[in-house]
Design a protein around this motif. Structure first.
Motif, PDB file in Angstrom:
ATOM      1  N   LEU A 164       0.828  -1.207   0.000  1.00  0.00           N
ATOM      2  CA  LEU A 164       0.000   0.000   0.000  1.00  0.00           C
ATOM      3  C   LEU A 164       0.866   1.262   0.000  1.00  0.00           C
ATOM      4  N   ALA A 165       2.021   1.190   0.687  1.00  0.00           N
ATOM      5  CA  ALA A 165       2.894   2.367   0.759  1.00  0.00           C
ATOM      6  C   ALA A 165       3.353   2.797  -0.631  1.00  0.00           C
ATOM      7  N   ASP A 166       3.673   1.825  -1.499  1.00  0.00           N
ATOM      8  CA  ASP A 166       4.090   2.158  -2.863  1.00  0.00           C
ATOM      9  C   ASP A 166       2.923   2.750  -3.654  1.00  0.00           C
ATOM     10  N   MET A 167       1.733   2.215  -3.423  1.00  0.00           N
ATOM     11  CA  MET A 167       0.547   2.733  -4.103  1.00  0.00           C
ATOM     12  C   MET A 167       0.258   4.170  -3.651  1.00  0.00           C
ATOM     13  N   GLU A 168       0.400   4.421  -2.353  1.00  0.00           N
ATOM     14  CA  GLU A 168       0.185   5.772  -1.827  1.00  0.00           C
ATOM     15  C   GLU A 168       1.176   6.758  -2.440  1.00  0.00           C
ATOM     16  N   GLU A 169       2.438   6.326  -2.552  1.00  0.00           N
ATOM     17  CA  GLU A 169       3.476   7.212  -3.098  1.00  0.00           C
ATOM     18  C   GLU A 169       3.157   7.608  -4.531  1.00  0.00           C
ATOM     19  N   ARG A 170       2.715   6.645  -5.358  1.00  0.00           N
ATOM     20  CA  ARG A 170       2.390   6.959  -6.751  1.00  0.00           C
ATOM     21  C   ARG A 170       1.203   7.918  -6.825  1.00  0.00           C
ATOM     22  N   ILE A 171       0.194   7.695  -5.998  1.00  0.00           N
ATOM     23  CA  ILE A 171      -0.976   8.580  -6.004  1.00  0.00           C
ATOM     24  C   ILE A 171      -0.570   9.982  -5.541  1.00  0.00           C
ATOM     25  N   VAL A 211      -2.034  10.611   1.622  1.00  0.00           N
ATOM     26  CA  VAL A 211      -3.009   9.764   0.926  1.00  0.00           C
ATOM     27  C   VAL A 211      -3.548   8.718   1.890  1.00  0.00           C
ATOM     28  N   THR A 212      -4.867   8.620   1.961  1.00  0.00           N
ATOM     29  CA  THR A 212      -5.525   7.598   2.779  1.00  0.00           C
ATOM     30  C   THR A 212      -6.505   6.841   1.900  1.00  0.00           C
ATOM     31  N   PHE A 213      -6.308   5.542   1.777  1.00  0.00           N
ATOM     32  CA  PHE A 213      -7.210   4.739   0.952  1.00  0.00           C
ATOM     33  C   PHE A 213      -8.496   4.438   1.716  1.00  0.00           C
ATOM     34  N   ASP A 214      -9.558   4.246   0.954  1.00  0.00           N
ATOM     35  CA  ASP A 214     -10.819   3.828   1.560  1.00  0.00           C
ATOM     36  C   ASP A 214     -10.681   2.429   2.139  1.00  0.00           C
ATOM     37  N   ARG A 215     -11.525   2.161   3.102  1.00  0.00           N
ATOM     38  CA  ARG A 215     -11.518   0.836   3.717  1.00  0.00           C
ATOM     39  C   ARG A 215     -11.790  -0.228   2.656  1.00  0.00           C
ATOM     40  N   GLY A 216     -11.019  -1.268   2.676  1.00  0.00           N
ATOM     41  CA  GLY A 216     -11.198  -2.350   1.716  1.00  0.00           C
ATOM     42  C   GLY A 216     -10.178  -2.344   0.592  1.00  0.00           C
ATOM     43  N   VAL A 217      -9.460  -1.221   0.420  1.00  0.00           N
ATOM     44  CA  VAL A 217      -8.404  -1.201  -0.600  1.00  0.00           C
ATOM     45  C   VAL A 217      -7.246  -2.058  -0.113  1.00  0.00           C
ATOM     46  N   PRO A 219       3.579 -13.583 -10.346  1.00  0.00           N
ATOM     47  CA  PRO A 219       4.932 -13.536  -9.764  1.00  0.00           C
ATOM     48  C   PRO A 219       6.028 -13.276 -10.790  1.00  0.00           C
ATOM     49  N   THR A 220       5.764 -13.535 -12.058  1.00  0.00           N
ATOM     50  CA  THR A 220       6.791 -13.326 -13.087  1.00  0.00           C
ATOM     51  C   THR A 220       6.788 -11.898 -13.636  1.00  0.00           C
ATOM     52  N   VAL A 221       5.795 -11.117 -13.262  1.00  0.00           N
ATOM     53  CA  VAL A 221       5.686  -9.746 -13.785  1.00  0.00           C
ATOM     54  C   VAL A 221       6.683  -8.851 -13.058  1.00  0.00           C
ATOM     55  N   ARG A 222       7.474  -8.123 -13.820  1.00  0.00           N
ATOM     56  CA  ARG A 222       8.486  -7.232 -13.242  1.00  0.00           C
ATOM     57  C   ARG A 222       8.263  -5.772 -13.637  1.00  0.00           C
ATOM     58  N   GLY A 223       7.143  -5.477 -14.252  1.00  0.00           N
ATOM     59  CA  GLY A 223       6.846  -4.111 -14.690  1.00  0.00           C
ATOM     60  C   GLY A 223       6.649  -3.161 -13.517  1.00  0.00           C
ATOM     61  N   THR A 224       6.788  -1.866 -13.782  1.00  0.00           N
ATOM     62  CA  THR A 224       6.661  -0.850 -12.736  1.00  0.00           C
ATOM     63  C   THR A 224       5.208  -0.446 -12.524  1.00  0.00           C
ATOM     64  N   LEU A 225       4.945   0.036 -11.326  1.00  0.00           N
ATOM     65  CA  LEU A 225       3.624   0.539 -10.964  1.00  0.00           C
ATOM     66  C   LEU A 225       3.512   1.994 -11.396  1.00  0.00           C
ATOM     67  N   SER A 226       2.379   2.348 -12.004  1.00  0.00           N
ATOM     68  CA  SER A 226       2.172   3.731 -12.415  1.00  0.00           C
ATOM     69  C   SER A 226       0.689   4.075 -12.323  1.00  0.00           C
ATOM     70  N   VAL A 227       0.406   5.375 -12.417  1.00  0.00           N
ATOM     71  CA  VAL A 227      -0.972   5.861 -12.363  1.00  0.00           C
ATOM     72  C   VAL A 227      -1.410   6.182 -13.783  1.00  0.00           C
ATOM     73  N   LEU A 277      -4.566   2.377 -11.189  1.00  0.00           N
ATOM     74  CA  LEU A 277      -3.156   1.999 -11.170  1.00  0.00           C
ATOM     75  C   LEU A 277      -2.935   0.835 -12.124  1.00  0.00           C
ATOM     76  N   VAL A 278      -1.774   0.816 -12.761  1.00  0.00           N
ATOM     77  CA  VAL A 278      -1.439  -0.291 -13.658  1.00  0.00           C
ATOM     78  C   VAL A 278      -0.022  -0.758 -13.373  1.00  0.00           C
ATOM     79  N   VAL A 279       0.216  -2.039 -13.622  1.00  0.00           N
ATOM     80  CA  VAL A 279       1.549  -2.628 -13.532  1.00  0.00           C
ATOM     81  C   VAL A 279       1.867  -3.216 -14.895  1.00  0.00           C
ATOM     82  N   ALA A 280       2.915  -2.709 -15.523  1.00  0.00           N
ATOM     83  CA  ALA A 280       3.256  -3.155 -16.873  1.00  0.00           C
ATOM     84  C   ALA A 280       3.445  -4.670 -16.919  1.00  0.00           C
TER      85      ALA A 280
END
Length: 338
Positions: free
Chosen positions: A104-111, A129-135, A142-150, A166-169
């Motif tokens: 979640l910390a990485d997701m918060e940073e991108r947002i 950034v505070t996510f809604d409950r349930g996020v 496991p083989t995906v190595r793409g970066t997280l982006s918005v 959010l997407v992961v390549a």
């Protein structure tokens, strides 16, 4: 934990009590990690032999673990023709779906970075950034190595609400649109508070202060002239007694008093080509540049002087006035320095 559902695709059949060529009986495993969305009998049972590739259950979601009751495994195996499984006293088997989990910390940073950019704020750490409950953390193959982006973010500055994608390549879910997250994002504002109570005139040190950081919409009780950095206060003096943990204002500060009331001072006279220093007493306290009343201890005369240093004041005499008369040019007016 997620309870695994029995696959609708159970293969029914009959077979021998033990797989052909097995030296030891089939034995239930304590736990297993699988990469597929299907759990096979060989994943759950050691020495499953010819039954190893038989699909029996659906896997949990990626990155999650489910508990499969031992009796369900035994029953499924029996229906497949595996007559006996040693359970070893186990009541269930933990099945984990392998995944690359993005915290979640990485997701918060991108947002935060995306919203800071939309607000023209260079430092994304100033966006909370505070996510809604349930996020939940994003889990991908496991083989995906793409970066997280918005890929998209909608942010309402008034309410602070955001809706982002959010997407992961390389992740299958990203190809289907991505991972939608919602929550609250607020700009953080710094303000300085005393770490302890301060007396009037006390010179402020960095250790006397603390920087608080709160969302802008929570600053209703913080004054508009609140100080936002230590540099604005360190080295200044308290104009009045200050209470700990209350926002420090510009009007709460003054230059340190370097001349004490009733303290001894050196009075430096300048003007009319003369310069001399005499001993005196300050009748008022003052900071550098302040005008205070002082008394010449020799003549007992009270004068207005400017504080120029610790225990030092300066009296600047006006230039002598030359008077003109009908008889001619008069003499310069005298100045009494004593």
């Amino acid at each position: 934990m997620i309870t695994l559902r029995l696959s609708l695709a159970l293969l029914l059949g009959f077979g021998a009590a033990l797989p052909a060529g097995a030296e030891t009986p089939p034995t239930l495993k304590a736990g297993v990690t699988v990469a597929s969305d299907i759990v096979r009998l060989g994943d759950l049972v050691d020495n499953a032999g010819e039954f190893s590739e038989v699909a029996v259950f659906r896997s949990p979601d990626m990155g999650h673990t489910g508990q499969v009751p031992a009796w369900r495994i035994v029953e499924a195996a029996r229906r497949m023709g595996m007559a006996r499984i040693e359970t070893g006293g186990r009541t269930d088997v933990a099945v984990t779906r392998a995944a690359r989990v993005i915290p979640l910390a990485d997701m918060e940073e991108r947002i935060a970075t995306a919203i800071a950019g939309s607000l023209g704020i260079a430092d994304s750490s100033r966006i909370a950034v505070t996510f809604d409950r349930g996020v939940r953390p994003i889990a991908v193959e496991p083989t995906v190595r793409g970066t997280l982006s918005v890929s998209r973010v909608d942010h309402d500055q008034r309410s602070g609400r955001f809706d982002a994608m959010l997407v992961v390549a390389g992740a299958a879910q990203s190809d289907r649109g991505g991972f939608r997250v919602t929550g609250q994002a607020a700009e953080l504002v710094d303000y300085v508070v005393p770490a302890r109570s301060l007396s009037r005139g006390e010179v402020i040190k960095a250790s006397d202060l603390t920087v608080e950081r709160r969302p802008r919409h929570e600053l209703a009780g913080v004054p508009a002239d609140a100080i936002s950095s230590l540099a604005q206060a360190v080295g200044q003096a308290a104009r009045r007694p200050l209470v700990a943990e209350r926002a420090l204002r510009i009007s709460d500060l003054m230059k340190p008093e370097i001349v004490e009331r009733n303290g001894n001072v050196l009075i430096h006279y300048e003007g009319n080509g003369l310069s001399l220093t005499v001993r005196g007493k300050a009748l008022e306290a003052g900071a550098e540049g302040d005008t205070v009343q002082v008394q010449n201890l020799t003549s007992r005369k009270t004068l207005q002087a400017t504080v120029t240093g610790p225990g030092r004041v300066t009296v600047v005499q006006r230039a002598a006035v030359t008077t003109l008369s009908a008889a001619g040019i008069g003499s310069p007016a005298s100045t009494n320095l004593q």
